[in-house]
Motif scaffolding. Structure first.
Motif, PDB file in Angstrom:
ATOM      1  N   ARG A  68      17.648   5.537   4.259  1.00 23.68           N
ATOM      2  CA  ARG A  68      18.860   5.956   3.540  1.00 23.68           C
ATOM      3  C   ARG A  68      19.155   5.041   2.365  1.00 23.68           C
ATOM      4  NH1 ARG A  68      24.302   5.476   3.047  1.00 23.68           N
ATOM      5  NH2 ARG A  68      24.421   3.573   4.291  1.00 23.68           N
ATOM      6  N   PHE A  69      19.156   3.724   2.582  1.00 24.79           N
ATOM      7  CA  PHE A  69      19.563   2.824   1.491  1.00 24.79           C
ATOM      8  C   PHE A  69      18.396   2.302   0.665  1.00 24.79           C
ATOM      9  CE2 PHE A  69      19.692   0.260   5.454  1.00 24.79           C
ATOM     10  CZ  PHE A  69      18.772  -0.735   5.158  1.00 24.79           C
ATOM     11  N   GLY A  70      17.185   2.327   1.208  1.00 25.84           N
ATOM     12  CA  GLY A  70      15.995   2.045   0.419  1.00 25.84           C
ATOM     13  C   GLY A  70      15.725   0.576   0.162  1.00 25.84           C
ATOM     14  N   GLY A  71      14.533   0.312  -0.370  1.00 26.18           N
ATOM     15  CA  GLY A  71      14.175  -1.055  -0.671  1.00 26.18           C
ATOM     16  C   GLY A  71      12.755  -1.185  -1.160  1.00 26.18           C
ATOM     17  N   VAL A  72      12.351  -2.431  -1.384  1.00 29.49           N
ATOM     18  CA  VAL A  72      11.028  -2.727  -1.934  1.00 29.49           C
ATOM     19  C   VAL A  72      10.368  -3.836  -1.114  1.00 29.49           C
ATOM     20  CG1 VAL A  72      12.120  -4.281  -3.626  1.00 29.49           C
ATOM     21  CG2 VAL A  72       9.758  -3.523  -3.982  1.00 29.49           C
ATOM     22  N   MET A  73       9.087  -3.677  -0.864  1.00 27.26           N
ATOM     23  CA  MET A  73       8.267  -4.741  -0.303  1.00 27.26           C
ATOM     24  C   MET A  73       7.831  -5.604  -1.478  1.00 27.26           C
ATOM     25  SD  MET A  73       8.390  -4.132   2.888  1.00 27.26           S
ATOM     26  CE  MET A  73       7.255  -5.447   3.379  1.00 27.26           C
ATOM     27  N   HIS A  74       8.456  -6.758  -1.617  1.00 21.71           N
ATOM     28  CA  HIS A  74       8.203  -7.590  -2.796  1.00 21.71           C
ATOM     29  C   HIS A  74       6.912  -8.380  -2.636  1.00 21.71           C
ATOM     30  CE1 HIS A  74       8.530 -11.913  -3.731  1.00 21.71           C
ATOM     31  NE2 HIS A  74       9.035 -12.089  -2.531  1.00 21.71           N
ATOM     32  N   SER A  75       6.213  -8.571  -3.768  1.00 25.13           N
ATOM     33  CA  SER A  75       4.942  -9.312  -3.806  1.00 25.13           C
ATOM     34  C   SER A  75       4.057  -8.920  -2.628  1.00 25.13           C
ATOM     35  CB  SER A  75       5.197 -10.826  -3.804  1.00 25.13           C
ATOM     36  OG  SER A  75       4.001 -11.528  -4.043  1.00 25.13           O
ATOM     37  N   PHE A  76       3.719  -7.657  -2.561  1.00 20.45           N
ATOM     38  CA  PHE A  76       3.011  -7.116  -1.404  1.00 20.45           C
ATOM     39  C   PHE A  76       1.640  -7.767  -1.256  1.00 20.45           C
ATOM     40  CE2 PHE A  76       0.563  -3.812   0.862  1.00 20.45           C
ATOM     41  CZ  PHE A  76       1.347  -3.740   1.998  1.00 20.45           C
ATOM     42  N   THR A  77       1.330  -8.218  -0.043  1.00 18.68           N
ATOM     43  CA  THR A  77       0.056  -8.888   0.228  1.00 18.68           C
ATOM     44  C   THR A  77      -0.726  -8.215   1.350  1.00 18.68           C
ATOM     45  OG1 THR A  77       1.177 -10.439   1.718  1.00 18.68           O
ATOM     46  CG2 THR A  77       0.868 -11.150  -0.569  1.00 18.68           C
ATOM     47  N   GLY A  78      -0.377  -6.985   1.656  1.00 18.21           N
ATOM     48  CA  GLY A  78      -1.091  -6.270   2.697  1.00 18.21           C
ATOM     49  C   GLY A  78      -2.203  -5.400   2.144  1.00 18.21           C
ATOM     50  N   ASP A  79      -2.868  -4.690   3.029  1.00 18.31           N
ATOM     51  CA  ASP A  79      -3.937  -3.787   2.622  1.00 18.31           C
ATOM     52  C   ASP A  79      -3.393  -2.369   2.457  1.00 18.31           C
ATOM     53  OD1 ASP A  79      -3.562  -2.885   5.234  1.00 18.31           O
ATOM     54  OD2 ASP A  79      -5.439  -3.747   5.989  1.00 18.31           O
ATOM     55  N   ALA A  80      -4.293  -1.424   2.218  1.00 15.22           N
ATOM     56  CA  ALA A  80      -3.881  -0.045   1.987  1.00 15.22           C
ATOM     57  C   ALA A  80      -3.230   0.568   3.223  1.00 15.22           C
ATOM     58  CB  ALA A  80      -5.082   0.792   1.554  1.00 15.22           C
ATOM     59  N   VAL A  81      -3.691   0.183   4.405  1.00 18.94           N
ATOM     60  CA  VAL A  81      -3.105   0.727   5.633  1.00 18.94           C
ATOM     61  C   VAL A  81      -1.638   0.332   5.743  1.00 18.94           C
ATOM     62  CG1 VAL A  81      -3.196   0.678   8.148  1.00 18.94           C
ATOM     63  CG2 VAL A  81      -5.322   0.821   6.830  1.00 18.94           C
ATOM     64  N   TRP A  82      -1.359  -0.953   5.538  1.00 22.13           N
ATOM     65  CA  TRP A  82       0.024  -1.404   5.609  1.00 22.13           C
ATOM     66  C   TRP A  82       0.859  -0.825   4.468  1.00 22.13           C
ATOM     67  CZ3 TRP A  82       2.899  -2.755   9.338  1.00 22.13           C
ATOM     68  CH2 TRP A  82       2.380  -3.435  10.440  1.00 22.13           C
ATOM     69  N   ALA A  83       0.280  -0.689   3.302  1.00 23.91           N
ATOM     70  CA  ALA A  83       1.017  -0.086   2.190  1.00 23.91           C
ATOM     71  C   ALA A  83       1.485   1.312   2.571  1.00 23.91           C
ATOM     72  CB  ALA A  83       0.146  -0.039   0.938  1.00 23.91           C
ATOM     73  N   ARG A  84       0.597   2.094   3.167  1.00 27.39           N
ATOM     74  CA  ARG A  84       0.964   3.460   3.564  1.00 27.39           C
ATOM     75  C   ARG A  84       2.057   3.458   4.637  1.00 27.39           C
ATOM     76  NH1 ARG A  84      -4.923   4.446   2.992  1.00 27.39           N
ATOM     77  NH2 ARG A  84      -5.227   5.874   1.227  1.00 27.39           N
ATOM     78  N   ARG A  85       2.017   2.479   5.537  1.00 26.90           N
ATOM     79  CA  ARG A  85       3.031   2.424   6.593  1.00 26.90           C
ATOM     80  C   ARG A  85       4.415   2.151   5.995  1.00 26.90           C
ATOM     81  NH1 ARG A  85       1.665  -0.582  12.097  1.00 26.90           N
ATOM     82  NH2 ARG A  85       3.316   0.870  12.730  1.00 26.90           N
ATOM     83  N   PHE A  86       4.487   1.225   5.059  1.00 29.42           N
ATOM     84  CA  PHE A  86       5.781   0.939   4.443  1.00 29.42           C
ATOM     85  C   PHE A  86       6.214   2.080   3.520  1.00 29.42           C
ATOM     86  CE2 PHE A  86       4.585  -3.485   5.600  1.00 29.42           C
ATOM     87  CZ  PHE A  86       5.697  -3.753   6.392  1.00 29.42           C
ATOM     88  N   LEU A  87       5.277   2.705   2.850  1.00 31.40           N
ATOM     89  CA  LEU A  87       5.609   3.877   2.032  1.00 31.40           C
ATOM     90  C   LEU A  87       6.217   4.985   2.895  1.00 31.40           C
ATOM     91  CD1 LEU A  87       2.439   3.986  -0.222  1.00 31.40           C
ATOM     92  CD2 LEU A  87       4.785   3.646  -1.047  1.00 31.40           C
ATOM     93  N   ALA A  88       5.731   5.132   4.120  1.00 30.36           N
ATOM     94  CA  ALA A  88       6.252   6.164   5.019  1.00 30.36           C
ATOM     95  C   ALA A  88       7.700   5.908   5.403  1.00 30.36           C
ATOM     96  CB  ALA A  88       5.383   6.259   6.274  1.00 30.36           C
ATOM     97  N   LEU A  89       8.165   4.670   5.244  1.00 31.18           N
ATOM     98  CA  LEU A  89       9.578   4.353   5.465  1.00 31.18           C
ATOM     99  C   LEU A  89      10.425   4.648   4.230  1.00 31.18           C
ATOM    100  CD1 LEU A  89       9.322   0.901   7.312  1.00 31.18           C
ATOM    101  CD2 LEU A  89       9.698   3.156   8.329  1.00 31.18           C
TER     102      LEU A  89
END
Length: 257
Positions: A148-169
């Motif tokens: 609902r309120f949204g946000g950003v994963m700052h200075s992302f240091t994960g791989d594509a799998v984790w990127a997709r998981r956070f994008l799904a949120l």
């Protein structure tokens, strides 16, 4: 190009009495907008002061996990006051840091949850710090009202799998100078899978200086080199990356175009 540095620390002591020169140097490189990010009493105060002083700057204030042990009721009250200021656009940087462990992990999680609840109450986006703590970060975000309120994963240091998981949120994903490093294969894979409308760029200055200035003190203007690195990895132009990331920052932070 017009570039938005979505996460920088012009409030850091490294820039004391050099702010005018840093802002001018950033403008010369096309970086006309930036979010100045706090993390404790001193840096939060600096963020709101700088955002009030310079056009194109906004403030993000919150309590970093390293400082979570010092998040007292008085600090929480001060944070609420700072979040009500017109130049403040988000809560951050908040999250979990299991690398340094300068605050007990249970305290980090408690303070993170409290600030996520505050974001929900105030309907403000969050800027998330997560180091060696992706699973717990994801779990606590998933249990919150982040969609609902949204946000950003700052200075992302994960791989594509984790990127997709956070994008799904519903999260945005921001990349720093790390994407310019030759040996950052996981981040290279991640930057390729983030959709245009969820992509942000940042310096995290004075840290994580991009090539070709790696080893020197970072500065907000170097967001330009992050933009160029992201463009190379995605097979597009720096102008395109600058345009979409600026638009995304405006959308996330509720800024006018």
């Amino acid at each position: 190009m017009q570039i938005f540095d979505s996460h920088t620390h012009l409030n850091d002591p490294a820039y004391a009495r050099k702010e005018d020169a840093c802002v001018a140097a950033a403008h010369a490189l096309g970086v006309d907008e930036m979010a100045i990010v706090g993390s404790d009493t001193t840096l939060n105060a600096g963020a709101v002061q700088l955002a009030a002083r310079y056009p194109g700057l906004v403030a993000i204030v919150g309590w970093h996990p390293e400082s979570a042990k010092d998040y007292t009721p008085a600090a929480a009250a001060e944070l609420r006051t700072q979040l009500a200021l017109p130049q403040t656009v988000a809560i951050g940087e908040i999250g979990l840091d299991y690398h340094w462990d300068t605050s007990p992990r249970a305290v980090q999680r408690r303070v993170f949850v409290q600030q996520l609840a505050l974001a929900d109450e105030l309907d403000m986006p969050v800027s998330i710090h997560s180091r060696d703590a992706f699973m717990d970060t994801y779990t606590l975000l998933n249990n919150s009202q982040i969609r609902r309120f949204g946000g950003v994963m700052h200075s992302f240091t994960g791989d594509a799998v984790w990127a997709r998981r956070f994008l799904a949120l519903g999260m945005y994903v921001s990349f720093s100078g790390i994407v310019s490093f030759k040996n950052a294969a996981p981040e290279h894979d991640a930057v390729r899978v983030v959709p245009d409308d969820r992509l942000l760029v940042e310096t995290d200055a004075p840290y994580l200086t991009p090539e070709p200035y790696r080893g020197q003190t970072n500065q907000p203007g170097f967001t330009r080199y992050v933009v160029e690195a992201v463009a190379r990895l995605r097979g597009t132009t720096p102008e395109h990356i600058a345009a979409v990331t600026q638009a995304n920052a405006h959308r996330l932070f509720g800024l006018g175009n």
